[in-house]
Design a protein around this motif. Structure first.
Motif, PDB file in Angstrom:
ATOM      1  N   VAL A   1       0.834  -1.200   0.000  1.00  0.00           N
ATOM      2  CA  VAL A   1       0.000   0.000   0.000  1.00  0.00           C
ATOM      3  C   VAL A   1       0.871   1.253   0.000  1.00  0.00           C
ATOM      4  N   LEU A   2       0.575   2.130  -0.945  1.00  0.00           N
ATOM      5  CA  LEU A   2       1.261   3.420  -1.036  1.00  0.00           C
ATOM      6  C   LEU A   2       0.233   4.505  -0.744  1.00  0.00           C
ATOM      7  N   PRO A   3       0.144   4.981   0.503  1.00  0.00           N
ATOM      8  CA  PRO A   3      -0.864   5.995   0.839  1.00  0.00           C
ATOM      9  C   PRO A   3      -0.415   7.376   0.368  1.00  0.00           C
ATOM     10  N   LEU A   4      -1.326   8.108  -0.231  1.00  0.00           N
ATOM     11  CA  LEU A   4      -1.014   9.463  -0.680  1.00  0.00           C
ATOM     12  C   LEU A   4      -1.576  10.463   0.325  1.00  0.00           C
ATOM     13  N   ALA A   5      -0.687  11.204   0.935  1.00  0.00           N
ATOM     14  CA  ALA A   5      -1.082  12.223   1.903  1.00  0.00           C
ATOM     15  C   ALA A   5      -1.310  13.548   1.177  1.00  0.00           C
ATOM     16  N   PRO A   6      -2.011  14.492   1.808  1.00  0.00           N
ATOM     17  CA  PRO A   6      -2.162  15.817   1.191  1.00  0.00           C
ATOM     18  C   PRO A   6      -0.809  16.465   0.944  1.00  0.00           C
ATOM     19  N   LEU A   7      -0.775  17.346  -0.051  1.00  0.00           N
ATOM     20  CA  LEU A   7       0.449  18.093  -0.322  1.00  0.00           C
ATOM     21  C   LEU A   7       0.743  19.049   0.841  1.00  0.00           C
ATOM     22  N   THR A   8       2.010  19.358   1.009  1.00  0.00           N
ATOM     23  CA  THR A   8       2.384  20.348   2.013  1.00  0.00           C
ATOM     24  C   THR A   8       1.936  21.739   1.539  1.00  0.00           C
ATOM     25  N   ARG A   9       2.002  22.692   2.435  1.00  0.00           N
ATOM     26  CA  ARG A   9       1.592  24.064   2.065  1.00  0.00           C
ATOM     27  C   ARG A   9       2.476  24.591   0.938  1.00  0.00           C
ATOM     28  N   ALA A  10       3.776  24.313   1.012  1.00  0.00           N
ATOM     29  CA  ALA A  10       4.686  24.798  -0.031  1.00  0.00           C
ATOM     30  C   ALA A  10       4.382  24.124  -1.362  1.00  0.00           C
ATOM     31  N   GLU A  11       4.120  22.810  -1.341  1.00  0.00           N
ATOM     32  CA  GLU A  11       3.799  22.094  -2.574  1.00  0.00           C
ATOM     33  C   GLU A  11       2.470  22.582  -3.137  1.00  0.00           C
ATOM     34  N   SER A  12       1.508  22.834  -2.259  1.00  0.00           N
ATOM     35  CA  SER A  12       0.210  23.347  -2.699  1.00  0.00           C
ATOM     36  C   SER A  12       0.373  24.707  -3.357  1.00  0.00           C
ATOM     37  N   ASP A  13       1.198  25.550  -2.765  1.00  0.00           N
ATOM     38  CA  ASP A  13       1.418  26.883  -3.305  1.00  0.00           C
ATOM     39  C   ASP A  13       2.055  26.794  -4.687  1.00  0.00           C
ATOM     40  N   GLU A  14       2.986  25.864  -4.851  1.00  0.00           N
ATOM     41  CA  GLU A  14       3.644  25.681  -6.151  1.00  0.00           C
ATOM     42  C   GLU A  14       2.646  25.190  -7.196  1.00  0.00           C
ATOM     43  N   LEU A  15       1.793  24.231  -6.828  1.00  0.00           N
ATOM     44  CA  LEU A  15       0.809  23.715  -7.774  1.00  0.00           C
ATOM     45  C   LEU A  15      -0.207  24.787  -8.143  1.00  0.00           C
ATOM     46  N   LEU A  16      -0.605  25.594  -7.178  1.00  0.00           N
ATOM     47  CA  LEU A  16      -1.568  26.662  -7.434  1.00  0.00           C
ATOM     48  C   LEU A  16      -0.984  27.693  -8.401  1.00  0.00           C
ATOM     49  N   ALA A  17       0.317  27.888  -8.304  1.00  0.00           N
ATOM     50  CA  ALA A  17       0.963  28.851  -9.191  1.00  0.00           C
ATOM     51  C   ALA A  17       0.902  28.395 -10.644  1.00  0.00           C
ATOM     52  N   HIS A  18       0.785  27.057 -10.851  1.00  0.00           N
ATOM     53  CA  HIS A  18       0.713  26.510 -12.205  1.00  0.00           C
ATOM     54  C   HIS A  18      -0.727  26.458 -12.726  1.00  0.00           C
ATOM     55  N   ALA A  19      -1.684  26.950 -11.955  1.00  0.00           N
ATOM     56  CA  ALA A  19      -3.081  26.860 -12.364  1.00  0.00           C
ATOM     57  C   ALA A  19      -3.399  27.812 -13.514  1.00  0.00           C
ATOM     58  N   GLY A  20      -2.560  28.844 -13.701  1.00  0.00           N
ATOM     59  CA  GLY A  20      -2.785  29.775 -14.801  1.00  0.00           C
ATOM     60  C   GLY A  20      -3.948  30.707 -14.574  1.00  0.00           C
ATOM     61  N   VAL A  21      -4.330  30.931 -13.329  1.00  0.00           N
ATOM     62  CA  VAL A  21      -5.452  31.814 -13.004  1.00  0.00           C
ATOM     63  C   VAL A  21      -4.934  32.963 -12.133  1.00  0.00           C
ATOM     64  N   ALA A  22      -5.233  34.174 -12.564  1.00  0.00           N
ATOM     65  CA  ALA A  22      -4.817  35.337 -11.775  1.00  0.00           C
ATOM     66  C   ALA A  22      -5.684  35.431 -10.527  1.00  0.00           C
ATOM     67  N   LEU A  23      -5.058  35.380  -9.364  1.00  0.00           N
ATOM     68  CA  LEU A  23      -5.781  35.386  -8.102  1.00  0.00           C
ATOM     69  C   LEU A  23      -5.253  36.490  -7.206  1.00  0.00           C
ATOM     70  N   SER A  24      -6.157  37.080  -6.444  1.00  0.00           N
ATOM     71  CA  SER A  24      -5.715  38.041  -5.435  1.00  0.00           C
ATOM     72  C   SER A  24      -5.103  37.269  -4.276  1.00  0.00           C
TER      73      SER A  24
END
Length: 905
Positions: free
Chosen positions: A179-202
């Motif tokens: 079993v390979l459990p997938l945990a939530p991304l860290t805050r830093a990883e989440s921030d990096e992925l959000l930056a790749h979303a291509g959506v301008a956010l405040s």
């Protein structure tokens, strides 16, 4: 692969190093956590590495036919199955609807799948990619779980994704470390992925999304889209709700702006996601929908066309759309899908989903679908269809009858939880005698296999008296059958003397006006001594009379066992094994093998017993039957102890006890204690051995048969007086049952306790009775003890005679520790130990290797052996590959000679 590089690296390295053996990997995590993204990356690497990819996907649908997922998985490599053993090929053909066979065993289907995959992997490494296992049809999912533990002989990577809200929760069917459990991304990883979303956010929007997403990659991709299209806060729900709920809301926001026709088509797809595209299109036309209605869905990305199916961007889209649709919309979609479905079973399910109230026509269609599924070996789906048929049945009696049939199918499918749920619904309202009996029989059968006790005897007796009616004479045949099931429960669960006596009284009070074997067997189960004269002379002649009813045959073996006629019990259970293929029930086969193994052991057939116990354990493990597995482990422990493999015996005792902790049963508890006592005795821990052997008394028949071992331990632990009292009680029982087996151990016990000149008479009587029994090892133990006694009194010639016979018997049975003790005594008596018997040359083989070698020596092919032992044919070949060097041979033709040839000592 932001945040998943380490997991991807582990899996790609596994692919790069896979050569001759396989592995299973289960990627587990909550919805949207990235399971599919990771699995697709692994699949891409495997394809580049030269792996052949086979895949199947689970869909959220009750209408999926049995083995649909397995068919999707194997279709690219399935031809006519000519490479498979005969029974396995026939089982897979039936599973795929190419033939009807009500006797299909799910284990044979799983083995056939393994064989096909091993053949494919012999030409090219194979990747099996199973997406969303939690939604795969139950029959296919059972095969996948089987494969996860069997990929040892070929380069096959089984990659499974499964939804688990808590990925740390144990997945019981997965191999250790798989079993390979997938945990939530860290805050830093989440921030990096959000930056790749291509959506301008405040900054406020960014922080809100990071908080709401909780490290869920799908949420980090989808929520920015919702914000961009609908403004801050639209589609976002309070953070206390599960991420899946927040995502479903975001998807619904996207769907809300679709044209009406597209939105209706989306609902249609949600209702029939598993439907082939031509049927889905035909259903859409029924509702006036066209190809143009699909275009906005494809542009939105909510649906894509994949092969011959429409697939949702993510399963959460499907669940959101289905949950938000009105009942009217869902009804219209399901009825249109029912009209377009080619498969009658699938059509019936959709009609049921689109209908309200009770409808006998629909119930009959669902019942027919269940019967078709059963003929193809898909018992889980058959049980589900019959359960649904019961739900829509207008008449109570029809509802209960269908529930009864569904419960029995679920029992044979190894699904005790489903059985208990259906019984709870059906039992209180059952009125038809035959249905009441069937429900009770299924209940007891489930209890025997699962370890969960049936209802109390008091509750069951209420049913008996209800059937009897006011004057006490109603439905006598049904009452006998019901009481027979209760009698079996009394024996298996060691019910109280009061409960057992109550069942015996009810049985005795029923006059059928004829002699009935089922009634007599039931009476013998609850009062063996009282029915001794009536039943014991007829035991062997009853086998062909009851042979068509598996559970009655099983109970006949139990009755013979309680009457201390072990050869008759063995005959009944051997006949049961002959009838099993026509039933197609792994549950019944595992139970019968484990039970038969214990009798073979007591008759001294150690090798055969251990092989049957291991086969029973293998089947029980596949079917998920802890109580049966506990019985098989107890039998294995006893066999190991006799063969002086004490570490293995102790380990098997521990496993048996662990499996039976929730609802211990008398027979296996006693047998495990007997084995533990032998282990302690071998290690000269005599107090512990005494304690263990006293525990054998929880099951009186075995307690009587263990009296000689108890006596020998008592003499070494200062408890001769206690043993004397126990021997006296067993001697009284031996008079009642007139059992040669019991007389053998009683007289040996008397001889051990006396040990003076008068002991010789008891040894002689023990041997005289032993020769009338078939208890080989008890005779050999008596010959050994008598030989030792004679040697101490310098009656050397007589001692050598008995010690020589004991030595040979132990050697032939593979009881090496006892053989060594007999050989040492024989040497001390001036004799020369005989050359080792056949088991000497077999000493390095495992029981399974020895069984395979013996069958190969008889001339059976690998495929024939595989069918006989429930193995894949390549597994048989792998075992023989190990056997040849162990036996010092190079060809199959040498097996017979080397297995029969004595080796030099």
């Amino acid at each position: 692969m932001i945040g998943r590089t380490s997991e991807l690296s582990v899996l790609t390295r596994l692919i790069d190093t896979m050569t001759t053996t396989g592995r299973a990997v289960v990627i587990a995590g909550e919805a949207g956590i990235g399971k599919t993204t990771l699995a697709e990356a692994v699949a891409e690497h495997a394809r580049a590495a030269g792996f052949r990819e086979l895949r199947c996907t689970g869909y959220q649908s009750e209408a999926t036919p049995g083995f649909a997922g397995l068919h999707e998985l194997l279709y690219p490599v399935w031809d006519d199955g000519s490479s498979l053993p005969d029974r396995q090929r026939a089982a897979l053909q039936a599973a795929f609807g190419l033939a009807d066979d009500a006797g299909v065993q799910d284990l044979l289907v799983a083995l056939a799948a393994l064989g096909i995959l091993e053949d494919a992997a012999s030409e090219q490494p194979v990747l099996l990619y199973v997406e969303d296992l939690q939604w795969l049809d139950a029959s296919s999912a059972a095969v996948i779980k089987f494969l996860a533990r069997r990929l040892t002989n070929a380069p096959i990577l089984l990659l499974v994704t499964v939804r688990a809200e808590d990925p740390e929760i144990e997945i019981p069917w997965a191999p250790a470390g798989a079993v390979l459990p997938l945990a939530p991304l860290t805050r830093a990883e989440s921030d990096e992925l959000l930056a790749h979303a291509g959506v301008a956010l405040s900054e406020g929007e960014r922080k809100r999304i990071l908080d709401e997403a909780g490290g869920n990659p799908l949420a980090l991709r989808e929520l920015p889209v919702a914000v961009r299209e609908h403004g801050d806060g639209v589609g976002l729900l309070p953070g206390l709700l599960p991420t899946s709920r927040r995502l479903e809301s975001a998807f619904l926001e996207q769907a809300a702006h679709l044209p009406d026709g597209s939105r209706r088509l989306l609902v249609m797809a949600a209702c029939g996601e598993d439907m082939p595209l031509p049927e889905l299109v035909a259903a859409a036309r029924e509702l006036g929908l066209t190809r143009e209605d699909l275009d906005p869905l494809e542009k939105s990305g909510l649906l894509t066309l994949s092969g011959d199916r429409l697939r949702f961007r993510h399963p959460l889209v499907r669940s959101a759309v289905y949950g938000a649709a009105s009942s009217r919309e869902r009804t219209a979609a399901h009825l249109a899908l029912a009209a377009a479905a080619h498969d009658p079973g699938r059509a019936a399910w959709h009609r049921a989903a689109g209908s309200y109230g009770r409808d006998e026509t629909l119930a009959a269609e669902l019942e027919a679908a269940g019967q078709t599924a059963a003929r193809h070996g898909a018992r889980s789906e058959a049980a589900a269809a019959l359960q649904k048929a019961a739900e829509v049945s207008p008449r109570v009696d029809d509802r209960v009858r269908r529930l009864s049939e569904a419960a029995e199918l679920a029992r044979r499918a190894g699904e005790p939880d489903a059985v208990w749920a259906m019984l709870r619904e059906a039992v209180p309202v059952a009125t038809e005698p035959d249905t009441i009996v069937q429900l009770a029989s299924t209940e007891v059968g489930t209890s025997l296999a699962s370890g969960v006790p049936a209802r109390s005897i008091r509750e069951l007796l209420v049913l008996v008296r209800r059937l009897a009616g006011p004057d006490g004479s109603g439905h006598p045949e049904a009452r006998v059958r019901l009481l027979w099931a209760m009698a079996l429960e009394c024996v298996d669960r060691a019910r109280s003397a009061e409960e057992t006596a109550a069942v015996a009284r009810e049985l005795a009070a029923i006059d059928l006006g004829r002699w009935d074997p089922v009634q007599e067997i039931a009476r013998a189960l609850v009062d063996p001594a009282g029915r001794l004269d009536v039943l014991k002379p007829k035991l062997r002649s009853l086998v062909p009379l009851v042979g068509q009813d598996m559970r009655v045959l099983l109970s006949l073996g139990h009755a013979a066992f309680l009457l201390h006629d072990l050869p008759a019990a063995r005959l009944a259970w051997a006949a049961g094994c002959d009838y099993l293929p026509s039933l197609g029930s792994s549950v019944d086969e595992a139970q019968l093998l484990a039970t038969r193994a214990s009798t073979e052991l007591l008759l001294g057939r150690l090798q055969e017993a251990q092989q049957r116990a291991e086969l029973g354990l293998r089947i029980a493990g596949h079917a998920g039957l802890p109580a049966v597995a506990a019985a098989a482990e107890a039998a294995s422990a006893y066999a190991f102890a006799w063969r002086s493999e004490m570490a293995e015996a102790a380990a098997a005792v521990r496993r048996s006890r662990r499996l039976s902790t929730e609802a211990p049963r008398g027979h296996e508890t006693a047998l495990a204690s007997w084995a533990a006592g032998l282990v302690a005795f071998h290690s000269q821990r005599y107090e512990e051995a005494w304690t263990e052997l006293m525990q054998v008394q929880v099951f009186p028949p075995l307690a009587r048969m263990s009296v000689a071992d108890l006596t020998e331990v008592a003499l070494r632990s200062g408890k001769a007086g206690d043993a004397e009292a126990f021997v006296t009680r067993v001697e009284a029982d031996a008079r009642v049952f007139d059992s040669p087996h019991l007389w053998t151990v009683v007289h040996r016990s008397r001889a051990l306790l006396l040990d003076g000149p008068e002991a010789a008479e008891h040894y002689e009587l023990a041997l005289e009775h032993g020769l009338r029994s078939e208890a080989r090892m008890e005779v050999a133990r008596t010959q050994l003890a008598y030989g030792e006694w004679l040697r101490r009194r310098r009656r050397i010639a007589q001692a050598r005679e008995h010690l020589t016979a004991a030595s040979k018997a132990f050697e032939d049975a593979g009881a090496q520790g006892w053989a060594a003790r007999a050989a040492a005594e024989l040497t001390a008596a001036g004799g020369t130990p005989a050359t080792a018997a056949r088991t000497g040359v077999q000493g390095g083989l495992t029981p399974q290797e020895l069984q395979i070698a013996a069958l190969a020596a008889e001339g059976l092919t690998n495929k024939e052996i595989a069918d006989r032992l429930y193995l894949s044919h390549r597994t048989v070949g792998a075992h023989l590959h190990k056997v040849f060097p162990k036996l010092g041979i190079t060809a199959r033709t040498q097996l017979r000679d080397v297995l029969e040839k004595p080796s030099e000592t």
